[in-house]
Design an enzyme around this catalytic site. Structure first.
Site, PDB file in Angstrom:
ATOM      1  N   HIS A  93      31.882 -23.051  46.391  1.00  0.00           N
ATOM      2  CA  HIS A  93      32.116 -24.357  47.021  1.00  0.00           C
ATOM      3  C   HIS A  93      31.327 -24.567  48.323  1.00  0.00           C
ATOM      4  CE1 HIS A  93      35.661 -24.747  44.399  1.00  0.00           C
ATOM      5  NE2 HIS A  93      36.093 -23.594  44.849  1.00  0.00           N
TER       6      HIS A  93
HETATM    7  C1  BDR Z   1      37.878 -25.020  49.252  1.00  0.00           C
HETATM    8  O1  BDR Z   1      39.138 -24.444  49.557  1.00  0.00           O
HETATM    9  C2  BDR Z   1      38.971 -23.154  50.060  1.00  0.00           C
HETATM   10  O2  BDR Z   1      39.849 -22.272  49.428  1.00  0.00           O
HETATM   11  C3  BDR Z   1      37.519 -22.784  49.884  1.00  0.00           C
HETATM   12  O3  BDR Z   1      37.066 -21.989  50.970  1.00  0.00           O
HETATM   13  C4  BDR Z   1      36.819 -24.106  49.846  1.00  0.00           C
HETATM   14  O4  BDR Z   1      36.497 -24.553  51.140  1.00  0.00           O
HETATM   15  C5  BDR Z   1      37.791 -25.212  47.755  1.00  0.00           C
HETATM   16  O5  BDR Z   1      38.836 -26.020  47.301  1.00  0.00           O
END
Ligand code: BDR
Ligand code: CA
Length: 313
Positions: A242
């Site tokens: 992500h």
């Molecule tokens: C986002 O949520 C967090 O757990 C990850 O680091 C990312 O920023 C993904 O949904």
């Protein structure tokens, strides 16, 4: 817009490391001119996200300030994501205790001051939006001083991860996200609909192990921990990468396809609190666009850039 002589955009990374936040730091160290790091509670409590940012600063040999920020959402109780990132946030990657601690616990004030001192910075939040919302409350003019506010969070096309509708970063502080989406800042959203297109796993971890450097070792451990979680949760071993997407959307915008959309944060739905409702019709008379939403990405090129960042760290 501020760039260095090398042409790299100058960014402040607001993060909650976090397995993929750590990868975003690796990408930012190579491809951006990293001005500073601010931390927020999110994946794990603030004391861990801040300590992790300091550990990663040393691993990457970065000479940037780390400022700790909000330790709870604007309203309500904090929800963490320890099941994804491990008890202290970096899976089972054990980095040495940092020699240098955080430079302050005033991330909100830092964001206001840094964007006053230098217009045209890119603000890249990849955790809950609490720090950014508080900075905008303190100084709404921040919205006009940044070149972009390019965030990982939310989703188009109704994809959630914490709930059917909500993505973690928005779900963890919906009121903050709502204030940010209504701030008038030049927003770009890298949501789950996009980040699920960029997946890395064991093949990349093996490549990293072969490099046999401290950064590559850490990256391999992060990828392997993440793969175990995603295999159990989704029966897919390659995890969605992500947070680096937000960094690379600033440094390599040509790799991403974006559309202007009105985006609204759901605060009170019985099933949809924390959802980003993206109007796929585009701007309407009563709802002008407030966000560029990323829809597709040259994922192979993005992965190549991440791996190059690991090789060259
Ligand atoms: C986002 O949520 C967090 O757990 C990850 O680091 C990312 O920023 C993904 O949904
Ligand atoms: Ca994150």
């Amino acid at each position: 817009m501020t760039t260095t002589a090398s042409g790299r955009p100058r960014i402040i990374l607001d993060c909650d490391p976090g397995v993929d936040d750590a990868m975003a730091m690796i990408a930012a160290a190579r491809w951006a001119d990293l001005v500073a790091i601010t931390t927020v509670a999110g994946n794990v409590p603030l004391k861990h996200t801040t300590a992790n940012a300091c550990r990663l600063r040393e691993l990457l040999d970065l000479d940037v300030e780390v400022h700790a920020g909000a330790d709870q959402p604007l309203i309500g109780l904090q929800g963490f994501a320890r099941h994804v990132h491990g008890e202290t946030g970096l899976g089972d990657v054990a980095l040495p205790e940092p020699k240098r601690g955080p430079d302050s616990d005033r991330a909100v004030e830092f964001l206001v001051e840094a964007t006053r001192a230098e217009e045209g910075l890119h603000l890249v939040p990849v955790g809950p939006l609490t720090n950014v919302a508080l900075a905008l409350r303190a100084d709404p003019g921040l919205a006009n001083r940044v070149a972009s506010l390019t965030l990982m969070g939310g989703s188009a096309q109704g994809v959630g991860n914490v709930t059917a509708a909500a993505e973690f970063n928005v779900w963890a502080d919906p009121e903050a996200a709502d204030e940010v989406f209504r701030s008038g800042a030049p927003l770009t959203m890298l949501g789950l609909n996009l980040t699920h297109q960029v997946r890395m796993g064991q093949v990349h971890a093996d490549e990293c192990r072969a490099l046999d450097t401290p950064v590559a070792e850490a990256m391999a451990g992060l990828l392997e921990f993440y793969a175990v979680f995603h295999l159990a949760a989704e029966e897919v071993a390659d995890g969605p990468i992500h947070d680096p997407c937000a960094v690379l959307a600033v440094t390599h915008p040509d790799l991403f396809q974006m559309e202007d959309r009105p985006v609204h944060v759901e605060l009170s739905g019985t099933q949809t609190r924390g959802m980003t409702l993206v109007d796929e019709r585009g701007p309407q008379a009563d709802t002008p666009t407030n966000c560029r939403v990323a829809y597709s990405v040259a994922s192979g090129a993005v992965i190549d850039l991440i791996m190059q960042a690991v090789r060259e760290a």
